[in-house]
Motif scaffolding. Structure first.
Motif, PDB file in Angstrom:
ATOM      1  N   ILE A 453     -23.232 -77.508  17.354  1.00 45.92           N
ATOM      2  CA  ILE A 453     -21.851 -77.977  16.866  1.00 45.92           C
ATOM      3  C   ILE A 453     -21.093 -76.630  16.588  1.00 45.92           C
ATOM      4  O   ILE A 453     -19.735 -76.706  16.857  1.00 45.92           O
ATOM      5  CB  ILE A 453     -21.949 -78.940  15.715  1.00 45.92           C
ATOM      6  N   ASP A 454     -21.685 -75.598  16.475  1.00 42.87           N
ATOM      7  CA  ASP A 454     -20.919 -74.511  16.168  1.00 42.87           C
ATOM      8  C   ASP A 454     -20.214 -74.026  17.508  1.00 42.87           C
ATOM      9  O   ASP A 454     -19.241 -73.100  17.231  1.00 42.87           O
ATOM     10  CB  ASP A 454     -22.106 -73.314  15.945  1.00 42.87           C
ATOM     11  N   LYS A 455     -20.538 -74.621  18.700  1.00 42.63           N
ATOM     12  CA  LYS A 455     -19.828 -74.071  20.013  1.00 42.63           C
ATOM     13  C   LYS A 455     -18.565 -75.100  20.157  1.00 42.63           C
ATOM     14  O   LYS A 455     -17.939 -74.753  21.212  1.00 42.63           O
ATOM     15  CB  LYS A 455     -20.680 -74.139  21.149  1.00 42.63           C
ATOM     16  N   GLN A 456     -18.494 -76.242  19.432  1.00 39.68           N
ATOM     17  CA  GLN A 456     -17.427 -77.086  19.550  1.00 39.68           C
ATOM     18  C   GLN A 456     -16.038 -76.399  19.241  1.00 39.68           C
ATOM     19  O   GLN A 456     -16.158 -75.542  18.048  1.00 39.68           O
ATOM     20  CB  GLN A 456     -17.711 -78.298  18.805  1.00 39.68           C
ATOM     21  N   VAL A 457     -15.086 -76.654  19.624  1.00 43.12           N
ATOM     22  CA  VAL A 457     -13.705 -76.129  19.470  1.00 43.12           C
ATOM     23  C   VAL A 457     -12.723 -77.372  19.018  1.00 43.12           C
ATOM     24  O   VAL A 457     -12.737 -77.987  19.976  1.00 43.12           O
ATOM     25  CB  VAL A 457     -13.179 -75.106  20.496  1.00 43.12           C
ATOM     26  N   MET A 458     -12.248 -77.129  17.722  1.00 43.14           N
ATOM     27  CA  MET A 458     -11.220 -78.071  17.468  1.00 43.14           C
ATOM     28  C   MET A 458      -9.934 -77.526  17.455  1.00 43.14           C
ATOM     29  O   MET A 458      -9.940 -76.364  17.073  1.00 43.14           O
ATOM     30  CB  MET A 458     -11.504 -78.612  16.048  1.00 43.14           C
ATOM     31  N   ASP A 459      -8.946 -78.421  17.956  1.00 43.37           N
ATOM     32  CA  ASP A 459      -7.546 -77.545  17.809  1.00 43.37           C
ATOM     33  C   ASP A 459      -6.780 -77.855  16.574  1.00 43.37           C
ATOM     34  O   ASP A 459      -5.734 -76.939  16.465  1.00 43.37           O
ATOM     35  CB  ASP A 459      -6.794 -77.891  19.021  1.00 43.37           C
ATOM     36  N   GLU A 460      -7.185 -78.688  15.528  1.00 46.44           N
ATOM     37  CA  GLU A 460      -6.503 -78.874  14.444  1.00 46.44           C
ATOM     38  C   GLU A 460      -7.620 -79.768  13.193  1.00 46.44           C
ATOM     39  O   GLU A 460      -8.359 -80.553  13.800  1.00 46.44           O
ATOM     40  CB  GLU A 460      -5.528 -79.849  14.559  1.00 46.44           C
ATOM     41  N   LEU A 461      -7.512 -79.338  12.055  1.00 41.39           N
ATOM     42  CA  LEU A 461      -8.157 -80.160  11.075  1.00 41.39           C
ATOM     43  C   LEU A 461      -7.679 -80.188   9.778  1.00 41.39           C
ATOM     44  O   LEU A 461      -7.109 -78.982   9.097  1.00 41.39           O
ATOM     45  CB  LEU A 461      -9.258 -79.424  10.811  1.00 41.39           C
ATOM     46  N   ASN A 462      -7.132 -81.230   9.615  1.00 38.56           N
ATOM     47  CA  ASN A 462      -6.762 -81.760   8.013  1.00 38.56           C
ATOM     48  C   ASN A 462      -8.031 -82.403   7.385  1.00 38.56           C
ATOM     49  O   ASN A 462      -8.079 -83.771   7.913  1.00 38.56           O
ATOM     50  CB  ASN A 462      -5.374 -82.299   8.063  1.00 38.56           C
ATOM     51  N   VAL A 463      -8.594 -82.028   6.560  1.00 36.86           N
ATOM     52  CA  VAL A 463      -9.905 -82.675   6.177  1.00 36.86           C
ATOM     53  C   VAL A 463      -9.669 -84.099   5.537  1.00 36.86           C
ATOM     54  O   VAL A 463     -10.480 -85.078   5.473  1.00 36.86           O
ATOM     55  CB  VAL A 463     -10.603 -81.798   5.059  1.00 36.86           C
ATOM     56  N   GLN A 464      -8.605 -84.270   4.839  1.00 31.30           N
ATOM     57  CA  GLN A 464      -8.315 -85.480   4.310  1.00 31.30           C
ATOM     58  C   GLN A 464      -7.907 -86.626   5.330  1.00 31.30           C
ATOM     59  O   GLN A 464      -7.493 -87.594   4.984  1.00 31.30           O
ATOM     60  CB  GLN A 464      -7.126 -85.457   3.200  1.00 31.30           C
ATOM     61  N   SER A 465      -7.654 -86.103   6.674  1.00 30.76           N
ATOM     62  CA  SER A 465      -7.436 -87.099   7.671  1.00 30.76           C
ATOM     63  C   SER A 465      -8.409 -86.701   8.802  1.00 30.76           C
ATOM     64  O   SER A 465      -8.483 -86.141   9.743  1.00 30.76           O
ATOM     65  CB  SER A 465      -6.184 -86.670   8.348  1.00 30.76           C
ATOM     66  N   GLN A 466      -9.687 -87.233   8.495  1.00 30.85           N
ATOM     67  CA  GLN A 466     -11.104 -87.020   9.359  1.00 30.85           C
ATOM     68  C   GLN A 466     -10.844 -87.468  10.460  1.00 30.85           C
ATOM     69  O   GLN A 466     -10.753 -88.557  10.672  1.00 30.85           O
ATOM     70  CB  GLN A 466     -12.325 -87.510   8.425  1.00 30.85           C
ATOM     71  N   PRO A 467     -11.216 -86.531  11.427  1.00 25.47           N
ATOM     72  CA  PRO A 467     -11.131 -86.775  12.874  1.00 25.47           C
ATOM     73  C   PRO A 467     -12.291 -87.592  13.328  1.00 25.47           C
ATOM     74  O   PRO A 467     -13.421 -87.773  12.626  1.00 25.47           O
ATOM     75  CB  PRO A 467     -11.234 -85.370  13.417  1.00 25.47           C
ATOM     76  N   LYS A 468     -12.261 -87.997  14.299  1.00 25.83           N
ATOM     77  CA  LYS A 468     -13.676 -88.562  14.885  1.00 25.83           C
ATOM     78  C   LYS A 468     -14.416 -87.274  15.540  1.00 25.83           C
ATOM     79  O   LYS A 468     -14.065 -87.090  16.856  1.00 25.83           O
ATOM     80  CB  LYS A 468     -13.134 -89.409  16.317  1.00 25.83           C
ATOM     81  N   TYR A 469     -15.278 -87.048  14.720  1.00 22.26           N
ATOM     82  CA  TYR A 469     -16.274 -85.820  15.187  1.00 22.26           C
ATOM     83  C   TYR A 469     -17.050 -86.145  16.330  1.00 22.26           C
ATOM     84  O   TYR A 469     -17.762 -87.197  16.441  1.00 22.26           O
ATOM     85  CB  TYR A 469     -17.072 -85.456  14.058  1.00 22.26           C
ATOM     86  N   LYS A 470     -17.213 -85.142  17.203  1.00 25.45           N
ATOM     87  CA  LYS A 470     -18.113 -85.133  18.222  1.00 25.45           C
ATOM     88  C   LYS A 470     -19.559 -84.569  17.659  1.00 25.45           C
ATOM     89  O   LYS A 470     -19.661 -83.418  17.573  1.00 25.45           O
ATOM     90  CB  LYS A 470     -17.695 -84.134  19.372  1.00 25.45           C
ATOM     91  N   VAL A 471     -20.518 -85.449  17.245  1.00 27.88           N
ATOM     92  CA  VAL A 471     -21.750 -84.971  16.623  1.00 27.88           C
ATOM     93  C   VAL A 471     -22.628 -84.589  17.795  1.00 27.88           C
ATOM     94  O   VAL A 471     -22.707 -85.391  18.783  1.00 27.88           O
ATOM     95  CB  VAL A 471     -22.230 -86.292  15.629  1.00 27.88           C
TER      96      VAL A 471
END
Length: 472
Positions: A453-471
């Protein structure tokens, strides 16, 4: 009566170029030492947590209080009671302040969406400008609510719009509109503490405000609904679980976390914890409600796990200013509560989690803001505990959570008051912490489980709007 947005010249924020640079982090951290064994401002950490960098408070924000965080590409956006800063995190070992914006107003809770930045003001101000001063909420013309900035040029953010909301905006939650070509943001504004002497914040206040923003025309933003979440008035409050604080009556919500891809949201609403159906973002609907009158004093925030089979609620016993991480308060108060969520949206309490690293009598410490670490097959979270520091913990087994790593500082100098880390979030391989008094920290959790997961790159994160994470 709402005061209109002032002329751009008057409303403009004081923008300064980067005033803070990363400080070298020395080798003198005390590995394996924590809690009352740390001296003033000493750093203690577990061996698997590395402290990579710190940007100390400086410039126009030097005397402010560091608050929440949001992220976009290679930038961190850091709220502060005196405004906000934008930090370049391309090299996490050497973060650099790009810009500081002076715009006082508690708490300046922050989120970002494309070229827009949203800022919450929850202190009554003389007007809606960034040059405003404190003014009593008993005065009708006083202002508090949402401020909107254009950040298309991150070196020169521009304040473009304000939206007044009932009882201000303690926090807000970004709920994006639906569809691939979405051009709408909804802000769920949480606010509380009404009084009959406040013209714009009268009792009862069992609602949230929903601000609708056309992202192509943000200056048209406005409140479009104020849904009543507690028609029965909510928890009436009462004697507290400890002498530190009474059990809070529900007069609004403190914080809401949305899970847009599941059409769900979890609300921490002072005396109640709720789950909402947000399929229609303009008409959220409460589908489940829980209370914990024995151990919870103030329902503060919520975090879903990646598949929405669990939710963590936090209890901010003492309001963030009290020393609650000690044997006298115990492990179940000022803690996290872990609930399993059934397929029908019902909540089933499983256990509490609280750091067992006892802190000193001057160290404010209680459960606060964190985010999940999306590792496949496990439920992991990194979380702030004010002067209790940062905790990395595992709640895969809902009934037996355990700490995996930590980072903390010793107590602030005598008489320095409230401090510690407000929010700590995982983003693109690192953990970023906003410390009330000590600035911006970058941490690295070294663990085999995060290699993918450390290699994944997100382009935006607002923690109180949880994204659909790629686990992974």
């Amino acid at each position: 009566m709402r005061k209109p947005l002032l002329a751009i010249a008057a409303a403009a924020a004081l923008v300064t170029s980067g005033a803070g640079a990363a400080l070298a982090v020395g080798p003198d951290d005390r590995v394996g030492v924590s809690g009352t064994d740390l001296k003033t401002d000493e750093i203690g950490r577990s061996a698997n947590v590395k402290h990579l960098a710190n940007i100390a408070p400086s410039g126009v924000l030097a005397q402010g209080v560091g608050t929440d965080l949001a992220f976009q590409d290679d930038k961190a956006f850091v709220g502060n009671y005196d405004g906000f800063s934008i930090i370049d995190i391309r090299n996490p070992k050497k973060p650099k302040t790009i810009v500081q914006v002076s715009c006082p107003g508690s708490q300046n809770d922050i989120s970002v969406s494309g070229d827009l930045l949203y800022l919450s003001t929850d202190s009554s101000r003389s007007d809606d400008s960034c040059a405003s001063t404190s003014q009593s909420a008993t005065i009708k013309e006083s202002w508090e609510g949402i401020k909107i900035f254009d950040i298309s040029d991150v070196k020169n953010p521009k304040y473009i719009k304000s939206v007044e909301t009932a009882c201000g905006s303690h926090t807000h939650t970004l709920v994006p509109g639906k569809g691939k070509n979405n051009k709408t943001d909804y802000l769920y504004v949480s606010s509380y503490s009404p009084r009959d002497t406040f013209p714009d914040c009268k009792t009862p206040h069992d609602l949230i405000s929903i601000v609708k923003v056309d992202t192509k025309n943000p200056t048209s933003a406005a409140v479009i609904a104020t849904p009543n979440l507690f028609p029965d008035g909510g928890n009436p409050g009462g004697p507290g679980p400890t002498p530190i604080a009474s059990r809070s009556a529900t007069t609004g919500c403190h914080d809401i976390t949305a899970l847009p891809h599941k059409d769900l949201a979890a609300g921490a609403c002072m005396g109640d914890g709720i789950i909402m159906d947000i399929e229609d973002p303009e008409k959220p609907r409460v589908i489940e409600r829980v209370r914990d009158d024995e151990n919870f004093a103030f329902w503060h925030s919520a975090t879903f796990n990646a598949d929405a089979s669990k939710v963590i609620f936090t209890d901010e016993l003492g309001g963030g200013g009290a020393a609650t991480c000690n044997a006298a308060i115990g492990p179940n108060r000022g803690a996290n509560a872990i609930y399993d969520i059934s397929k029908y949206g019902r909540l089933d309490f499983k256990s509490y989690y609280k750091i067992d690293r006892h802190q000193g009598p001057t160290e404010n410490c209680v459960a606060h803001n964190g985010s999940i670490i999306p590792v496949a097959g496990r439920d992991l979270m990194v979380q702030s505990w004010y002067q209790g520091g940062v905790s990395i913990w595992d709640f895969t087994d809902s009934e037996n959570p355990e700490e995996l790593g930590y980072f903390e500082r010793g107590p602030l100098p005598e008489g320095a008051g409230t401090g510690g880390t407000w929010s700590t979030y995982y983003y693109n391989g690192h953990m970023y912490s906003s410390d009330i008094a000590r600035g911006f920290d970058v941490l690295k959790w070294v663990d085999p489980s995060t290699k993918k997961i450390d290699k994944q790159v997100m382009d935006e994160l607002n923690v109180q709007s949880q994204p659909k994470y790629k686990v992974r």
